[in-house]
Design a protein around this motif. Structure first.
Motif, PDB file in Angstrom:
ATOM      1  N   LYS A 135      32.862  42.527  38.130  1.00  0.00           N
ATOM      2  CA  LYS A 135      33.690  43.523  37.922  1.00  0.00           C
ATOM      3  C   LYS A 135      33.341  44.814  38.898  1.00  0.00           C
ATOM      4  CE  LYS A 135      35.882  43.235  33.315  1.00  0.00           C
ATOM      5  NZ  LYS A 135      35.991  43.883  32.293  1.00  0.00           N
ATOM      6  N   ASN A 168      38.793  39.333  39.858  1.00  0.00           N
ATOM      7  CA  ASN A 168      37.422  39.555  39.594  1.00  0.00           C
ATOM      8  C   ASN A 168      37.311  40.913  38.689  1.00  0.00           C
ATOM      9  OD1 ASN A 168      36.527  37.796  41.259  1.00  0.00           O
ATOM     10  ND2 ASN A 168      36.670  39.046  43.296  1.00  0.00           N
ATOM     11  N   VAL A 169      38.082  42.042  38.761  1.00  0.00           N
ATOM     12  CA  VAL A 169      38.079  42.829  37.641  1.00  0.00           C
ATOM     13  C   VAL A 169      38.737  42.574  36.272  1.00  0.00           C
ATOM     14  CG1 VAL A 169      37.651  44.729  39.610  1.00  0.00           C
ATOM     15  CG2 VAL A 169      39.899  44.108  38.674  1.00  0.00           C
ATOM     16  N   GLN A 170      39.101  41.363  36.180  1.00  0.00           N
ATOM     17  CA  GLN A 170      39.900  40.983  35.090  1.00  0.00           C
ATOM     18  C   GLN A 170      41.052  41.902  34.784  1.00  0.00           C
ATOM     19  OE1 GLN A 170      37.373  39.823  31.751  1.00  0.00           O
ATOM     20  NE2 GLN A 170      36.040  38.885  33.191  1.00  0.00           N
ATOM     21  N   CYS A 205      40.424  40.077  44.035  1.00  0.00           N
ATOM     22  CA  CYS A 205      39.498  41.160  43.353  1.00  0.00           C
ATOM     23  C   CYS A 205      40.232  41.613  42.192  1.00  0.00           C
ATOM     24  CB  CYS A 205      39.159  42.216  44.434  1.00  0.00           C
ATOM     25  SG  CYS A 205      37.988  41.554  45.713  1.00  0.00           S
ATOM     26  N   THR A 211      41.802  35.921  34.375  1.00  0.00           N
ATOM     27  CA  THR A 211      40.569  35.470  34.988  1.00  0.00           C
ATOM     28  C   THR A 211      40.701  34.378  35.812  1.00  0.00           C
ATOM     29  OG1 THR A 211      40.081  34.104  32.996  1.00  0.00           O
ATOM     30  CG2 THR A 211      39.327  36.488  32.947  1.00  0.00           C
TER      31      THR A 211
END
Length: 283
Positions: A233, A97-99, A94, A104
């Motif tokens: 995100k 996922n939120v970078q 995750c 990425t």
């Protein structure tokens, strides 16, 4: 008295009068249950007669969502291991996922997915089955399978992603179907935690929201073919919350007054029967 001893007392006709377990087990979950006509310390849960001293209650540290008889086998608690395996792997993915810090590429997560979130969590689920904890076995084994499946999707040798070639839309739709299927499954688990504790319920609720949002992100991808950044995100944020809640519940199952200066006191859900009985008595 063991559960085997209590079973041998099941011949006499039970007293159908419902007893308030809360009044006798101090701030734990209650249930409308039957007491034995010859021994008030023997009660019936489901089809089994057990001693009140052997009852276990809703607790995230054991992945037990409600009142149940103690397992017939002596075994260490595998729930914290499974929760830690789930929490760590979810946390790492995750963050992608939120970078976080612009990252990425989730390739590093593959190792965690196979060996910790996958294999170790699957083992913990099998050990929950030995302890006769159906909920814990179902949840941990299933999410262990999820992480193994995720690892396979991300592994080039399986050829899953490459099989779609230039059909990026087809790949996104299939990933969305995959995640939404897990959302539906997890929703069923959420319903099974409504009478447990707040942390226990929130763990599965936040995970369910993560699956839903990540699935939606693939249903509505960007022009470049990747998942919708904003929705992904948001899903990652819910995933991070579920990771921390998994660690919290794992700590609750590990920490005792004998090994830690800090222990966790479970907070019951409003629908927890023990909470309702305590509130009614205080009123």
């Amino acid at each position: 008295m063991t559960s085997n001893d209590s079973t041998s007392c099941s011949t006499p006709t039970p007293d159908k009068e419902a007893i308030d377990l809360e009044a006798q087990t101090a701030n734990h979950e209650t249930s409308q249950i039957e007491k034995h006509s010859l021994d008030p310390d023997i009660i019936k849960i489901g089809n089994a007669w057990v001693s009140k001293l052997e009852i276990i209650h809703a607790f995230g540290g054991t992945l037990n969502p409600g009142l149940a008889a103690a397992p017939s086998r002596k075994f260490a608690n595998p729930a914290p291991l499974g929760l830690c395996a789930f929490g760590l792997t979810t946390f790492v993915l995750c963050l992608v996922n939120v970078q976080a810090r612009g990252v990425t590429n989730p390739s590093v997560v593959i190792g965690c997915a196979y060996f910790y979130g996958g294999f170790i969590q699957l083992c913990a689920g099998m050990w929950e089955m030995v302890l006769e904890n159906t909920f814990g076995a179902t949840a941990l084994s299933s999410f262990g399978g999820f992480w193994l499946a995720f690892g396979a999707i991300e592994t080039d040798a399986f050829g899953i992603v490459s099989s779609y070639g230039d059909d990026i839309n087809g790949l996104n739709n299939m990933l969305a179907f995959f995640l939404i299927a897990w959302f539906i499954f997890t929703f069923g688990l959420v319903l099974c935690t409504l009478r447990s504790t707040v942390a226990f319920f929130l763990l599965f609720f936040t995970l369910d929201m993560a699956f839903l949002l990540l699935g939606i992100g693939h249903l509505y991808p960007t022009d470049a073919g990747g998942p919708n950044v904003g929705v992904a995100k948001a899903g990652g944020v819910f995933g991070l919350l579920s990771a921390f809640l998994a660690w919290y519940n794992a700590f609750a199952g590990l920490a005792t007054k004998e090994n830690s200066l800090i222990t966790v006191r479970p907070i019951p859900m409003p629908w927890n029967l023990g909470y309702k009985a305590t509130k009614a008595k205080s009123g």
